[in-house]
Scaffold this motif. Structure first.
Motif, mmCIF file in Angstrom:
data_model
loop_
_atom_site.group_PDB
_atom_site.id
_atom_site.type_symbol
_atom_site.label_atom_id
_atom_site.label_comp_id
_atom_site.label_asym_id
_atom_site.label_seq_id
_atom_site.Cartn_x
_atom_site.Cartn_y
_atom_site.Cartn_z
ATOM 1 N N TYR A 29 0.818 -1.203 0.000
ATOM 2 C CA TYR A 29 0.000 0.000 0.000
ATOM 3 C C TYR A 29 0.859 1.264 0.000
ATOM 4 O O TYR A 29 0.349 2.376 -0.012
ATOM 5 C CB TYR A 29 -0.936 0.006 1.218
ATOM 6 C CG TYR A 29 -0.188 -0.095 2.525
ATOM 7 C CD1 TYR A 29 0.379 1.030 3.086
ATOM 8 C CD2 TYR A 29 -0.017 -1.314 3.159
ATOM 9 C CE1 TYR A 29 1.099 0.948 4.269
ATOM 10 C CE2 TYR A 29 0.697 -1.407 4.338
ATOM 11 C CZ TYR A 29 1.254 -0.271 4.874
ATOM 12 O OH TYR A 29 1.979 -0.358 6.026
ATOM 13 N N CYS A 30 2.165 1.092 0.065
ATOM 14 C CA CYS A 30 3.059 2.247 0.222
ATOM 15 C C CYS A 30 3.761 2.597 -1.088
ATOM 16 O O CYS A 30 3.887 3.751 -1.449
ATOM 17 C CB CYS A 30 4.075 1.938 1.316
ATOM 18 S SG CYS A 30 5.182 3.300 1.705
ATOM 19 N N THR A 68 12.669 9.671 9.302
ATOM 20 C CA THR A 68 11.899 8.661 8.601
ATOM 21 C C THR A 68 12.483 8.465 7.203
ATOM 22 O O THR A 68 13.598 8.865 6.917
ATOM 23 C CB THR A 68 10.394 9.067 8.617
ATOM 24 O OG1 THR A 68 9.644 8.087 7.914
ATOM 25 C CG2 THR A 68 10.134 10.425 8.026
ATOM 26 N N GLY A 70 11.210 6.515 3.013
ATOM 27 C CA GLY A 70 12.085 5.381 2.816
ATOM 28 C C GLY A 70 12.315 4.647 4.138
ATOM 29 O O GLY A 70 11.606 4.829 5.092
ATOM 30 N N THR A 97 11.149 6.539 12.855
ATOM 31 C CA THR A 97 10.122 5.608 12.360
ATOM 32 C C THR A 97 10.809 4.622 11.430
ATOM 33 O O THR A 97 11.491 5.030 10.489
ATOM 34 C CB THR A 97 9.018 6.380 11.595
ATOM 35 O OG1 THR A 97 8.335 7.217 12.518
ATOM 36 C CG2 THR A 97 8.017 5.425 10.995
ATOM 37 N N THR A 98 10.634 3.345 11.694
ATOM 38 C CA THR A 98 11.368 2.320 10.941
ATOM 39 C C THR A 98 10.493 1.098 10.718
ATOM 40 O O THR A 98 9.558 0.851 11.483
ATOM 41 C CB THR A 98 12.641 1.899 11.715
ATOM 42 O OG1 THR A 98 13.232 0.765 11.070
ATOM 43 C CG2 THR A 98 12.355 1.510 13.160
ATOM 44 N N ASN A 99 10.840 0.325 9.684
ATOM 45 C CA ASN A 99 10.129 -0.957 9.516
ATOM 46 C C ASN A 99 10.704 -2.020 10.449
ATOM 47 O O ASN A 99 10.185 -3.140 10.503
ATOM 48 C CB ASN A 99 10.144 -1.416 8.049
ATOM 49 C CG ASN A 99 11.551 -1.623 7.504
ATOM 50 O OD1 ASN A 99 12.455 -2.077 8.199
ATOM 51 N ND2 ASN A 99 11.732 -1.296 6.228
ATOM 52 N N LEU A 192 -5.744 3.613 6.510
ATOM 53 C CA LEU A 192 -5.072 3.646 5.212
ATOM 54 C C LEU A 192 -5.446 4.941 4.483
ATOM 55 O O LEU A 192 -6.625 5.283 4.390
ATOM 56 C CB LEU A 192 -5.551 2.446 4.393
ATOM 57 C CG LEU A 192 -4.983 2.307 2.987
ATOM 58 C CD1 LEU A 192 -3.508 1.898 3.050
ATOM 59 C CD2 LEU A 192 -5.777 1.277 2.191
ATOM 60 N N PHE A 323 4.255 7.651 -0.790
ATOM 61 C CA PHE A 323 4.563 7.783 0.637
ATOM 62 C C PHE A 323 6.052 7.606 0.918
ATOM 63 O O PHE A 323 6.628 8.301 1.742
ATOM 64 C CB PHE A 323 3.792 6.693 1.388
ATOM 65 C CG PHE A 323 2.823 7.240 2.368
ATOM 66 C CD1 PHE A 323 1.566 7.665 1.949
ATOM 67 C CD2 PHE A 323 3.124 7.321 3.706
ATOM 68 C CE1 PHE A 323 0.664 8.164 2.853
ATOM 69 C CE2 PHE A 323 2.231 7.820 4.614
ATOM 70 C CZ PHE A 323 0.993 8.242 4.188
ATOM 71 N N SER A 324 6.639 6.620 0.227
ATOM 72 C CA SER A 324 8.042 6.311 0.508
ATOM 73 C C SER A 324 8.938 7.510 0.214
ATOM 74 O O SER A 324 10.050 7.599 0.708
ATOM 75 C CB SER A 324 8.494 5.115 -0.336
ATOM 76 O OG SER A 324 8.362 5.418 -1.709
ATOM 77 N N GLY A 328 6.427 9.073 5.477
ATOM 78 C CA GLY A 328 5.135 8.960 6.164
ATOM 79 C C GLY A 328 5.300 9.043 7.658
ATOM 80 O O GLY A 328 6.395 9.156 8.176
HETATM 81 N N1 SAM Z 1 10.267 2.694 6.403
HETATM 82 C C1 SAM Z 1 9.776 3.344 7.572
HETATM 83 C C2 SAM Z 1 8.617 2.554 8.169
HETATM 84 O O1 SAM Z 1 8.269 1.516 7.644
HETATM 85 O O2 SAM Z 1 8.102 2.982 9.199
HETATM 86 C C3 SAM Z 1 9.398 4.805 7.406
HETATM 87 C C4 SAM Z 1 8.658 5.212 6.172
HETATM 88 S S1 SAM Z 1 7.045 4.543 5.984
HETATM 89 C C5 SAM Z 1 6.555 5.390 4.519
HETATM 90 C C6 SAM Z 1 6.203 5.364 7.293
HETATM 91 C C7 SAM Z 1 4.818 4.903 7.595
HETATM 92 O O3 SAM Z 1 3.942 5.247 6.549
HETATM 93 C C8 SAM Z 1 4.674 3.408 7.805
HETATM 94 O O4 SAM Z 1 4.104 3.187 9.081
HETATM 95 C C9 SAM Z 1 3.698 2.999 6.741
HETATM 96 O O5 SAM Z 1 2.878 1.957 7.176
HETATM 97 C C10 SAM Z 1 2.920 4.286 6.538
HETATM 98 N N2 SAM Z 1 2.200 4.333 5.273
HETATM 99 C C11 SAM Z 1 2.677 4.108 4.040
HETATM 100 N N3 SAM Z 1 1.702 4.216 3.111
HETATM 101 C C12 SAM Z 1 0.572 4.520 3.798
HETATM 102 C C13 SAM Z 1 -0.784 4.756 3.418
HETATM 103 N N4 SAM Z 1 -1.162 4.709 2.153
HETATM 104 N N5 SAM Z 1 -1.675 5.044 4.401
HETATM 105 C C14 SAM Z 1 -1.293 5.096 5.706
HETATM 106 N N6 SAM Z 1 -0.033 4.892 6.122
HETATM 107 C C15 SAM Z 1 0.884 4.592 5.183
#
Ligand code: SAM
Length: 328
Positions: A29-30, A68, A70, A97-99, A192, A323-324, A328
């Motif tokens: 979704y990202c 954050t 990426g 914020t990290t995966n 989402l 988002f990446s 986000g």
């Molecule tokens: N890679 C890191 C991570 O996974 O947390 C930081 C970047 S990631 C883009 C940050 C957050 O954005 C994640 O929690 C991700 O789930 C959320 N995210 C990405 N696409 C999204 C969407 N369409 N709606 C809501 N949250 C979203």
């Protein structure tokens, strides 16, 4: 210190900084289905450039920074940036914020560099589903270990951010909620937003009101205070639970009135709002010798550009960056 505010008298004290557009995961979704065109090394701000921006922002009243991407932990030397930012006197809260895939490896170093706390994005606790949602590139086991290591080195509270996607992980909302009872898990359910990814359309949307309804099977949630922070989540817990549940509703009940943040993209654009395409370039000015006063002026201009609220409800979705790339 003057205190930065926007045109709607919202105080702005929080910077979210994307340090890279690269990620070791490909969450459905990202990231757009066809992938994204990656920035080159020269496109992204150096750590010194980020430090210059934050120093100027701090003089305007910014005191909180979140790193954050990426995936921020794929950028080499991140603890070095944390160390530089932690030395800016008025910055008193640096978070990440990290995966979580690389968190176990770096948590101790990040903590000693000055990182305060960490949010880990985790949408499933089923190993095979983890592979499906993230497109491979990491293991659930590594993320779970990362959470434990982060907690053990004191990056507390570790918050777990779960984006609920209908038909993908919404059947796990009770499992996640149950974890907050037995373990010290602080799980935040996030709606989402319909941007970028293949599975980010309105048909995949499920409101956190629905999520909350489903969790009633475990008992009555009681309101509770966040252990730290004053962000948009509303917190609850089950009686005698070790952890907490947070609900974040960017779509069903937006919280723009509380918005206190500006975003800095990896390629040096100040973005006043995640969900609007306006940006102010800082990279060119930084590379052509802008003064600290000049930077402060651009930061104030970005704050003044903040819209009153996003327009997802009217169907407006920014198309310029996934988002990446916004962070986000
Ligand atoms: N890679 C890191 C991570 O996974 O947390 C930081 C970047 S990631 C883009 C940050 C957050 O954005 C994640 O929690 C991700 O789930 C959320 N995210 C990405 N696409 C999204 C969407 N369409 N709606 C809501 N949250 C979203």
């Amino acid at each position: 210190m003057t205190g930065l505010s926007d045109s709607f008298q919202r105080p702005i004290n929080y910077f979210r900084i994307s340090v890279t557009d690269r990620c070791n995961l490909r969450c459905i979704y990202c990231m757009p289905r066809d992938g994204v065109k990656l920035m080159s090394h020269g496109d992204i701000l150096t750590y010194e450039e980020i430090h210059n921006v934050v120093r100027a922002a701090a003089e305007l009243g910014i005191n909180k920074v979140r790193i954050t991407g990426g995936e921020p932990l794929v950028r080499l030397g991140l603890p070095g940036l944390i160390r530089m930012l932690a030395q800016i006197e008025s910055i008193d809260d640096i978070s990440l914020t990290t995966n979580g895939v690389l968190l176990g490896r770096y948590a101790a170093e990040l903590k000693s560099a000055g990182l305060r706390r960490v949010n880990v994005s985790l949408d499933t606790i089923k190993p095979e589903r983890f592979q499906y949602i993230t497109g491979g590139g990491g293991n659930l086991e590594d993320v779970l270990e990362g959470i434990e290591v982060a907690r053990s080195v004191g990056l507390n509270p570790v918050k777990i951010n779960t984006v609920v996607v209908s038909g993908t992980n919404d059947d796990e909302v009770v499992d996640f909620a149950a974890k907050t009872i037995t373990d010290e898990w602080h799980v935040r359910f996030i709606e989402l937003m319909p941007v970028a990814g293949e599975n980010a359309t309105s048909s995949q949307f499920i409101s956190v009101g629905d999520v909350r309804q489903r969790q009633k099977i475990l008992g009555e949630l009681e309101p509770c205070l966040p252990s730290v922070g004053n962000g948009p989540a509303k917190y609850f817990c089950f009686p005698r639970a070790k952890g907490t549940i947070g609900f974040i509703t960017p779509v069903s009940e937006h919280f723009c009135i509380q918005c206190n943040r500006l975003r800095l993209t990896a390629d040096g654009k100040l973005r006043p709002c995640l969900l609007s395409e306006d940006e102010i370039d800082l990279k060119h000015p930084l590379r052509t010798g802008i003064s600290s006063a000049g930077l402060k002026k651009l930061i104030e201009e970005a704050a003044a550009l903040k819209p009153k609220q996003h327009h997802l409800a009217e169907g407006y979705v920014p198309k310029d960056r996934p988002f990446s790339q916004v962070g986000g």
